[in-house]
Scaffold this motif. Sequence first.
Motif, PDB file in Angstrom:
ATOM      1  N   VAL A   1      -1.326   0.539   3.568  1.00  0.00           N
ATOM      2  CA  VAL A   1      -1.518   1.989   3.679  1.00  0.00           C
ATOM      3  C   VAL A   1      -0.693   2.695   2.596  1.00  0.00           C
ATOM      4  N   GLY A   2       0.481   2.151   2.288  1.00  0.00           N
ATOM      5  CA  GLY A   2       1.251   2.681   1.162  1.00  0.00           C
ATOM      6  C   GLY A   2       0.445   2.603  -0.134  1.00  0.00           C
ATOM      7  N   ASP A   3      -0.218   1.474  -0.345  1.00  0.00           N
ATOM      8  CA  ASP A   3      -1.053   1.318  -1.547  1.00  0.00           C
ATOM      9  C   ASP A   3      -2.171   2.353  -1.569  1.00  0.00           C
ATOM     10  N   PHE A   4      -2.766   2.566  -0.422  1.00  0.00           N
ATOM     11  CA  PHE A   4      -3.844   3.552  -0.334  1.00  0.00           C
ATOM     12  C   PHE A   4      -3.325   4.940  -0.718  1.00  0.00           C
ATOM     13  N   LEU A   5      -2.187   5.317  -0.186  1.00  0.00           N
ATOM     14  CA  LEU A   5      -1.627   6.644  -0.488  1.00  0.00           C
ATOM     15  C   LEU A   5      -1.262   6.775  -1.963  1.00  0.00           C
ATOM     16  N   PHE A   6      -0.785   5.686  -2.520  1.00  0.00           N
ATOM     17  CA  PHE A   6      -0.435   5.702  -3.939  1.00  0.00           C
ATOM     18  C   PHE A   6      -1.700   5.905  -4.783  1.00  0.00           C
ATOM     19  N   ALA A   7      -2.768   5.202  -4.432  1.00  0.00           N
ATOM     20  CA  ALA A   7      -4.039   5.368  -5.148  1.00  0.00           C
ATOM     21  C   ALA A   7      -4.562   6.794  -4.954  1.00  0.00           C
TER      22      ALA A   7
ATOM     23  N   PRO B   1      -5.392   6.911   8.257  1.00  0.00           N
ATOM     24  CA  PRO B   1      -4.813   8.211   8.632  1.00  0.00           C
ATOM     25  C   PRO B   1      -3.855   8.116   9.827  1.00  0.00           C
ATOM     26  N   GLN B   2      -4.142   7.194  10.756  1.00  0.00           N
ATOM     27  CA  GLN B   2      -3.246   7.045  11.914  1.00  0.00           C
ATOM     28  C   GLN B   2      -1.830   6.689  11.461  1.00  0.00           C
ATOM     29  N   LEU B   3      -1.753   5.636  10.649  1.00  0.00           N
ATOM     30  CA  LEU B   3      -0.440   5.172  10.218  1.00  0.00           C
ATOM     31  C   LEU B   3       0.198   6.185   9.265  1.00  0.00           C
ATOM     32  N   ALA B   4      -0.604   6.732   8.357  1.00  0.00           N
ATOM     33  CA  ALA B   4      -0.060   7.689   7.395  1.00  0.00           C
ATOM     34  C   ALA B   4       0.475   8.927   8.113  1.00  0.00           C
ATOM     35  N   ALA B   5      -0.251   9.366   9.141  1.00  0.00           N
ATOM     36  CA  ALA B   5       0.172  10.555   9.877  1.00  0.00           C
ATOM     37  C   ALA B   5       1.542  10.336  10.488  1.00  0.00           C
ATOM     38  N   HIS B   6       1.746   9.122  10.933  1.00  0.00           N
ATOM     39  CA  HIS B   6       3.009   8.761  11.561  1.00  0.00           C
ATOM     40  C   HIS B   6       4.189   9.014  10.628  1.00  0.00           C
TER      41      HIS B   6
ATOM     42  N   HIS C   1       6.092   9.708  -2.513  1.00  0.00           N
ATOM     43  CA  HIS C   1       7.280   9.525  -1.666  1.00  0.00           C
ATOM     44  C   HIS C   1       6.917   8.794  -0.377  1.00  0.00           C
ATOM     45  N   THR C   2       5.821   9.182   0.250  1.00  0.00           N
ATOM     46  CA  THR C   2       5.418   8.565   1.514  1.00  0.00           C
ATOM     47  C   THR C   2       5.067   7.093   1.327  1.00  0.00           C
ATOM     48  N   ALA C   3       4.376   6.786   0.229  1.00  0.00           N
ATOM     49  CA  ALA C   3       4.050   5.384  -0.071  1.00  0.00           C
ATOM     50  C   ALA C   3       5.341   4.572  -0.181  1.00  0.00           C
ATOM     51  N   THR C   4       6.345   5.168  -0.835  1.00  0.00           N
ATOM     52  CA  THR C   4       7.625   4.480  -0.983  1.00  0.00           C
ATOM     53  C   THR C   4       8.293   4.248   0.367  1.00  0.00           C
ATOM     54  N   LEU C   5       8.244   5.261   1.232  1.00  0.00           N
ATOM     55  CA  LEU C   5       8.832   5.101   2.569  1.00  0.00           C
ATOM     56  C   LEU C   5       8.167   3.947   3.313  1.00  0.00           C
ATOM     57  N   LEU C   6       6.840   3.894   3.228  1.00  0.00           N
ATOM     58  CA  LEU C   6       6.120   2.817   3.912  1.00  0.00           C
ATOM     59  C   LEU C   6       6.520   1.458   3.352  1.00  0.00           C
ATOM     60  N   HIS C   7       6.664   1.385   2.044  1.00  0.00           N
ATOM     61  CA  HIS C   7       7.028   0.099   1.446  1.00  0.00           C
ATOM     62  C   HIS C   7       8.497  -0.249   1.702  1.00  0.00           C
ATOM     63  N   ASP C   8       9.309   0.763   1.889  1.00  0.00           N
ATOM     64  CA  ASP C   8      10.712   0.525   2.258  1.00  0.00           C
ATOM     65  C   ASP C   8      10.822  -0.086   3.647  1.00  0.00           C
ATOM     66  N   ASP C   9       9.806   0.170   4.456  1.00  0.00           N
ATOM     67  CA  ASP C   9       9.824  -0.342   5.834  1.00  0.00           C
ATOM     68  C   ASP C   9       9.587  -1.838   5.925  1.00  0.00           C
TER      69      ASP C   9
ATOM     70  N   ALA D   1      12.196  -1.089  11.800  1.00  0.00           N
ATOM     71  CA  ALA D   1      11.653   0.063  11.073  1.00  0.00           C
ATOM     72  C   ALA D   1      10.130   0.122  11.167  1.00  0.00           C
ATOM     73  N   ASN D   2       9.476  -0.977  10.929  1.00  0.00           N
ATOM     74  CA  ASN D   2       8.016  -0.957  10.940  1.00  0.00           C
ATOM     75  C   ASN D   2       7.467  -1.682  12.160  1.00  0.00           C
ATOM     76  N   ALA D   3       8.308  -1.693  13.222  1.00  0.00           N
ATOM     77  CA  ALA D   3       7.958  -2.460  14.413  1.00  0.00           C
ATOM     78  C   ALA D   3       6.606  -2.027  14.979  1.00  0.00           C
ATOM     79  N   LEU D   4       6.301  -0.748  14.829  1.00  0.00           N
ATOM     80  CA  LEU D   4       5.089  -0.207  15.433  1.00  0.00           C
ATOM     81  C   LEU D   4       3.829  -0.802  14.822  1.00  0.00           C
ATOM     82  N   PHE D   5       3.858  -1.058  13.519  1.00  0.00           N
ATOM     83  CA  PHE D   5       2.629  -1.476  12.850  1.00  0.00           C
ATOM     84  C   PHE D   5       2.718  -2.832  12.169  1.00  0.00           C
ATOM     85  N   GLY D   6       3.895  -3.268  11.796  1.00  0.00           N
ATOM     86  CA  GLY D   6       4.006  -4.539  11.083  1.00  0.00           C
ATOM     87  C   GLY D   6       4.084  -4.332   9.585  1.00  0.00           C
TER      88      GLY D   6
END
Lengths: 318, 318
Positions: free
Chosen positions: A105-111, A27-32, A71-79, A93-98
């Motif tokens: 987390v993208g996979d989780f949201l997709f599921a 949820p932390q990363l997804a909220a971001h 859409h959010t899963a895609t954004l995460l994977h685009d990072d 782009a994904n400097a904060l989390f790697g």
Amino acid sequence: MDLVAEDLSACNTLIVERMHSHVALIPQLAAHIVAAGGKRLRPLLTLAASRLCGYEGVRHVSLAACVEFIHTATLLHDDVVDESELRRGQASANALFGNKPSVLVGDFLFARAFQLMIEDKSLETLRILAAASATLAEGEVLQLITQNDLSTTEAQYLEVIEGKTAALFAAATRLGAVVADRPQAEAEALDAYGHNLGIAFQLVDDALDYSAEQASLGKTVGDDFREGKMTLPVLLAFHDGDTAEQAFWRRTLEEGEQGEADLGEAQRLLERHNGIGRTIDRAETYGEAAIRALDIFPANEAKLALIDVVRFCIDRAR
Amino acid sequence: MDLVAEDLSACNTLIVERMHSHVALIPQLAAHIVAAGGKRLRPLLTLAASRLCGYEGVRHVSLAACVEFIHTATLLHDDVVDESELRRGQASANALFGNKPSVLVGDFLFARAFQLMIEDKSLETLRILAAASATLAEGEVLQLITQNDLSTTEAQYLEVIEGKTAALFAAATRLGAVVADRPQAEAEALDAYGHNLGIAFQLVDDALDYSAEQASLGKTVGDDFREGKMTLPVLLAFHDGDTAEQAFWRRTLEEGEQGEADLGEAQRLLERHNGIGRTIDRAETYGEAAIRALDIFPANEAKLALIDVVRFCIDRAR
């Protein structure tokens, strides 16, 4: 859009609820991303299209949340960044989390999106969203293949944006007719609306990425340039450029050799060939097609709202 | 397993068919993983469990393919490397294609899995596989969180492997009872079988990653060590180690400072504390629980095959 304000608020609540996991990083990363997402354009389309079709139930709220999760899963994977980009020192782009957390987390949201769809208990809505997800991934891969390749044709570029953007827009709006159990013609009209709007939206996005006005508003520009993405403004300017100009594009976009002054030079070349203006003209043509697709629906508040979305998307560029 | 040889061959055909895309890089990259996957353990479980439940239709073949697609997508996403790992010069898993294609082709396969599930037209099978996918992603994120952290408890380790491995094993076997429309008790027995087998399988995997015999067979060892993964052999050896040994584990796994001789030293410390032996003993306990879960089924060829799978998984380590 006052019409769907309450629905959108219910949708936001559901999104926050369903991105929960006992694994706190999720949820932390997804909220971001979900919080940063901001405009919620795609779920809004599902909500308004459902209203346009006279739907009065609540299924559209969870389907709108599914669309946003995908859409959010895609954004995460685009990072996710590649070694080559890292080597050029462009990992930010994904400097904060790697990379890895973004992927997982993208996979989780997709599921989660699919779990939510399954609760809707309609194989038809599942089919639409699963097909859009597959097309979306194909569009992203195709974009990757055309990256750094100035021999990319306009037709290939169009295929990329149809996949990566228009497919989910079209699914989002088609769902409106499906939940409302409306005839096939209305589902297809809404699909055509979403498809054309999606293309218009992406064309404008691709134009704005080189826009000097955007830069003056403090927004990031030049991402596509740095990544060597083949977008319409560049394809037009490259095609019409002289030998020296074409050499410039080859060095910066194909070979990835970019100096500090190069983005400015790219903007000047786009200006010279009206690359941005012509891209926005195309966007307007698609926007008009989107509006025309709504002709079969009677005029009402929902229809006006969907027309407004088209205007809003294109006016960003004016 | 002769019993399901024909089914497995049909499953393989379906996998190759459904990973097709007009975007040629997708089947190319997917083939690389799907072909390398080799043993097809998870789809085999679905096929054998279906036979055990007396199923005689064809649905189990496409569900088995779904399970393999989900697994393959996970493998591709596991290949993604982080900046920190790159800095340590350890990027090799996805060296052939890079991070981004691995992510996007994984997404495509995941979407394809759902499309295939939807064709099965059962909300129950969809629910099982979507829930397993979400749990799988949670397990992977949890693994990432515990990485490089020697304060990870055995309970946390167990939660990681339950998520990243056992959940999909349990779903794969439970599907057998669901397609055959068998009572809840059989579905739960097969779920328990898959769950315990999955844990046993992962424990053995984690033991083999430090095994000198594996190295002598030319197989890769030390991946978990290099990545600072917290696996049971290490947790046991760290817990029982003296001050100097604990300092060694902290330097190599928490701080990621590893020299050429360190994998050998790690193996010596595991040997001293019987970290591998004790891990395999645990695997045997879970393996026995898996076999016991099958008690409610009559003895037949399918049951013997599922018992053989447990033995095969554990014998890898002996």
